[in-house]
Design an enzyme around this catalytic site. Structure first.
Site, mmCIF file in Angstrom:
data_model
loop_
_atom_site.group_PDB
_atom_site.id
_atom_site.type_symbol
_atom_site.label_atom_id
_atom_site.label_comp_id
_atom_site.label_asym_id
_atom_site.label_seq_id
_atom_site.Cartn_x
_atom_site.Cartn_y
_atom_site.Cartn_z
ATOM 1 N N GLY A 151 0.820 -1.203 0.000
ATOM 2 C CA GLY A 151 0.000 0.000 0.000
ATOM 3 C C GLY A 151 0.851 1.249 0.000
ATOM 4 O O GLY A 151 0.493 2.276 -0.580
ATOM 5 N N SER A 152 2.008 1.146 0.672
ATOM 6 C CA SER A 152 2.907 2.300 0.770
ATOM 7 C C SER A 152 3.427 2.743 -0.595
ATOM 8 O O SER A 152 3.324 3.918 -0.952
ATOM 9 C CB SER A 152 4.098 1.966 1.690
ATOM 10 O OG SER A 152 3.657 1.638 2.995
ATOM 11 N N ASP A 199 -8.255 5.082 -0.831
ATOM 12 C CA ASP A 199 -7.293 4.094 -0.340
ATOM 13 C C ASP A 199 -8.072 2.918 0.249
ATOM 14 O O ASP A 199 -8.525 2.976 1.378
ATOM 15 C CB ASP A 199 -6.391 4.744 0.722
ATOM 16 C CG ASP A 199 -5.345 3.788 1.249
ATOM 17 O OD1 ASP A 199 -4.364 4.271 1.864
ATOM 18 O OD2 ASP A 199 -5.496 2.569 1.086
ATOM 19 N N GLU A 200 -8.228 1.874 -0.561
ATOM 20 C CA GLU A 200 -8.983 0.668 -0.165
ATOM 21 C C GLU A 200 -8.051 -0.433 0.340
ATOM 22 O O GLU A 200 -8.464 -1.602 0.448
ATOM 23 C CB GLU A 200 -9.783 0.163 -1.363
ATOM 24 C CG GLU A 200 -10.906 1.095 -1.826
ATOM 25 C CD GLU A 200 -12.264 0.750 -1.233
ATOM 26 O OE1 GLU A 200 -12.537 -0.444 -0.994
ATOM 27 O OE2 GLU A 200 -13.053 1.682 -1.003
ATOM 28 N N VAL A 201 -6.820 -0.062 0.665
ATOM 29 C CA VAL A 201 -5.808 -1.074 0.978
ATOM 30 C C VAL A 201 -6.239 -1.993 2.109
ATOM 31 O O VAL A 201 -6.101 -3.211 2.037
ATOM 32 C CB VAL A 201 -4.462 -0.381 1.304
ATOM 33 C CG1 VAL A 201 -3.466 -1.354 1.912
ATOM 34 C CG2 VAL A 201 -3.884 0.256 0.041
ATOM 35 N N TYR A 219 -3.442 6.690 7.665
ATOM 36 C CA TYR A 219 -2.210 5.923 7.452
ATOM 37 C C TYR A 219 -2.229 5.471 6.003
ATOM 38 O O TYR A 219 -3.007 4.596 5.638
ATOM 39 C CB TYR A 219 -2.122 4.715 8.386
ATOM 40 C CG TYR A 219 -0.768 4.021 8.337
ATOM 41 C CD1 TYR A 219 -0.413 3.218 7.247
ATOM 42 C CD2 TYR A 219 0.154 4.171 9.348
ATOM 43 C CE1 TYR A 219 0.824 2.601 7.179
ATOM 44 C CE2 TYR A 219 1.394 3.546 9.299
ATOM 45 C CZ TYR A 219 1.723 2.766 8.208
ATOM 46 O OH TYR A 219 2.954 2.142 8.152
ATOM 47 N N THR A 249 12.059 -3.591 -9.161
ATOM 48 C CA THR A 249 12.351 -4.759 -9.977
ATOM 49 C C THR A 249 11.225 -5.786 -10.034
ATOM 50 O O THR A 249 10.817 -6.231 -11.083
ATOM 51 C CB THR A 249 13.631 -5.448 -9.449
ATOM 52 O OG1 THR A 249 14.675 -4.484 -9.455
ATOM 53 C CG2 THR A 249 14.009 -6.635 -10.330
HETATM 54 C C1 LIG Z 1 -5.345 2.262 4.595
HETATM 55 C C2 LIG Z 1 -3.904 1.848 4.415
HETATM 56 N N1 LIG Z 1 -3.244 2.261 3.320
HETATM 57 C C3 LIG Z 1 -1.952 1.917 3.112
HETATM 58 C C4 LIG Z 1 -1.260 1.148 4.031
HETATM 59 C C5 LIG Z 1 0.173 0.784 3.756
HETATM 60 O O1 LIG Z 1 0.204 -0.569 3.340
HETATM 61 P P1 LIG Z 1 1.565 -1.385 3.512
HETATM 62 O O2 LIG Z 1 1.818 -1.516 4.992
HETATM 63 O O3 LIG Z 1 1.279 -2.704 2.836
HETATM 64 O O4 LIG Z 1 2.643 -0.613 2.817
HETATM 65 C C6 LIG Z 1 -1.912 0.701 5.188
HETATM 66 C C7 LIG Z 1 -1.167 -0.045 6.199
HETATM 67 N N2 LIG Z 1 -1.602 -0.149 7.360
HETATM 68 C C8 LIG Z 1 -0.863 -0.603 8.526
HETATM 69 C C9 LIG Z 1 0.369 -1.403 8.235
HETATM 70 C C10 LIG Z 1 1.369 -1.364 9.332
HETATM 71 C C11 LIG Z 1 0.928 -1.941 10.639
HETATM 72 C C12 LIG Z 1 -0.180 -1.171 11.272
HETATM 73 N N3 LIG Z 1 -1.446 -1.505 10.720
HETATM 74 C C13 LIG Z 1 -1.787 -1.367 9.386
HETATM 75 O O5 LIG Z 1 -2.821 -1.904 8.958
HETATM 76 C C14 LIG Z 1 -3.248 1.054 5.373
HETATM 77 O O6 LIG Z 1 -3.928 0.644 6.475
#
Ligand SMILES: Cc1ncc(COP(=O)(O)O)c(/C=N/[C@@H]2CCCCNC2=O)c1O
Length: 438
Positions: free
Chosen positions: A109-110, A238-240, A136, A295
């Protein structure tokens, strides 16, 4: 402290630690993890939502094995590969028309949000971005730069960033009051310090998860969408964490009745493998080449995992399962409010649930230590659940989408016992000494 956890402390760096208790696992299946002490652990976290299909799902294992056995390279930077094209075509079919342009693949997601933050500014020529306090969007330099979570305080923000309050219906007393206050802040921002025509994009979470599982008031994001359309600001959703069936709809933004311009997927898309995706208009997504790449981006193994997750969500009707099991959890947790003074508020959609713990219901005082003790005690009793929130006092429920109603009720019974033990002062605060949490 188990052997594996001690060995980890002598070999693995703490730089990535976000630890609440000494969890050490050697395997897992479905909604269960296996502790290195042989205990069965019911997983209400799914590794912060990434293990969307639970652990060891055969469809995911088969897809990854096939993709590795007949491997179409390990990247999409300098070659097309079939799995990444198939996944891109699938994602384009799932998003609103206005977003259905092109798909970028990343690992997380980052890196996905970081890419969007750079691309919207470069493609529009507008220097500013709006996002929410408490948001976040990632842990890389460029995604922290557009985030607002207090755990990232002191880390540099984007020069053109404006952070605005996310509506908090519990803290404000009602959804209406929350929406009114949050919208007034944006109107003030546009009237005094930020010209809307300078804003490239507004980043939103359809439920703000790490900020405390905040569910937006009805109509709030329709108004945000209206403002974005009025001023030509791209709406980035942001639906991550809460996307892809988790909230009982395929996309969490559906609960708000909006159509984002750009949709960001991650975590559960890979079912535990590292893949993210940005789906957006061609004008943004084809703004340039060699703009954002690493990569292993778009590698066929992770793309195959993404395809298997989307196919399994459809085949096993996991949207409906998340809605059904989530409704049962919400009603059961709300019933527990009668018994546990610590429970201040229960909120969420589907299998994206937050339970805010307070030491004083009238004042809504965050029960910070009690929250940490509750998750520690739950772990001792066989349940894995973490916490989030601006004050680290919101239990976060993001279990596998495949979880059964029976498992959900079994986990809530464990949580019930953990809350009772904490309320009775039976859990020693010294247990927390080595666990800093957020
Ligand atoms: C709405 C949303 N968007 C992006 C991200 C970032 O995803 P990544 O940790 O896979 O890079 C996240 C990541 N969230 C954190 C990851 C680190 C530990 C704390 N809890 C989370 O869910 C997120 O919740």
């Amino acid at each position: 402290m188990t052997g594996l956890y001690e060995r980890e402390s002598r070999s693995v760096s703490t730089l990535a630690h976000l630890r609440f208790f000494p969890q050490a696992v050697t395997g897992g299946k479905g909604s269960m993890l296996r502790g290195d002490d042989g205990r069965d652990l019911l997983d209400f976290a799914a590794s912060w939502g990434a293990a969307s299909l639970g652990h060891g799902h055969p469809a995911l294992a088969d897809a990854v094995n096939r993709a590795l056995t007949d491997q179409a390279g390990a990247s999409y930077l300098s070659t097309a590969n079939e799995p990444s094209v198939l996944l891109a075509e699938k994602l384009l079919s799932l998003v609103p028309e206005r977003a259905a342009g092109r798909v970028w693949f990343g690992h997380s997601g980052s890196d996905a949000n970081e890419t969007v933050a750079r691309a919207v500014v470069a493609a529009t020529g507008r220097p500013r971005i709006i996002s929410f306090k408490g948001a976040y969007h990632g842990g890389t330099v460029g995604s922290v730069a557009i985030s607002g979570h207090p755990a990232q305080g002191g880390i540099e923000k984007a020069s053109g960033l404006s952070l605005v309050p996310y509506p908090d219906s519990y803290a404000s007393g009602s959804p209406e009051a929350a929406s009114k206050a949050a919208l007034a802040h944006i109107e003030e921002l546009f009237a005094t310090s930020v010209s809307p025509q300078d804003v490239a994009a507004f980043f939103i979470e359809p439920i703000q998860s790490d900020g405390g599982m905040l569910v937006p008031p009805p109509g709030y994001f329709r108004e945000i969408e209206r403002l974005c359309r009025k001023h030509g600001i791209l709406l980035v959703c942001d639906e991550v964490k809460v996307g892809l069936a988790r909230t009982g709809r395929l996309h969490a933004f559906e609960h708000s009745g909006i159509e984002p311009d750009i949709v960001v997927f991650g975590k559960g898309l890979g079912g535990g493998l590292p893949i993210s995706a940005v789906v957006g208009p061609e004008a943004i997504m084809n703004h340039a080449s060699t703009f954002s790449f690493q990569t292993l981006h778009g590698n066929p193994v992770c793309a195959s995992a993404g395809l298997a997750v989307l196919e399994t969500i459809e085949r096993e009707n996991l949207v409906a399962n998340a809605a059904k099991v989530g409704d049962t959890m919400l009603s059961t947790l709300r019933a527990l409010q009668e018994k546990h003074p610590l429970i201040g508020h229960v909120r969420g959609h589907g299998l994206a649930i937050g339970v805010e713990l307070v030491s004083d219901r009238e004042a809504r005082t965050p029960a910070i230590e009690q929250t940490a003790l509750t998750v520690y005690r739950a772990f001792q009793l066989g349940l894995v659940i973490y916490y989030v929130g601006l004050n680290s006092n919101v239990l976060e429920f993001t279990p596998p989408l495949t979880m059964s109603e029976d498992e959900a009720l079994r986990g809530i019974a464990i949580l019930d016992q953990a809350l009772s033990d904490v309320e009775a002062g039976k859990v020693d605060p010294q247990l927390l000494e080595r666990f800093a949490g957020w």
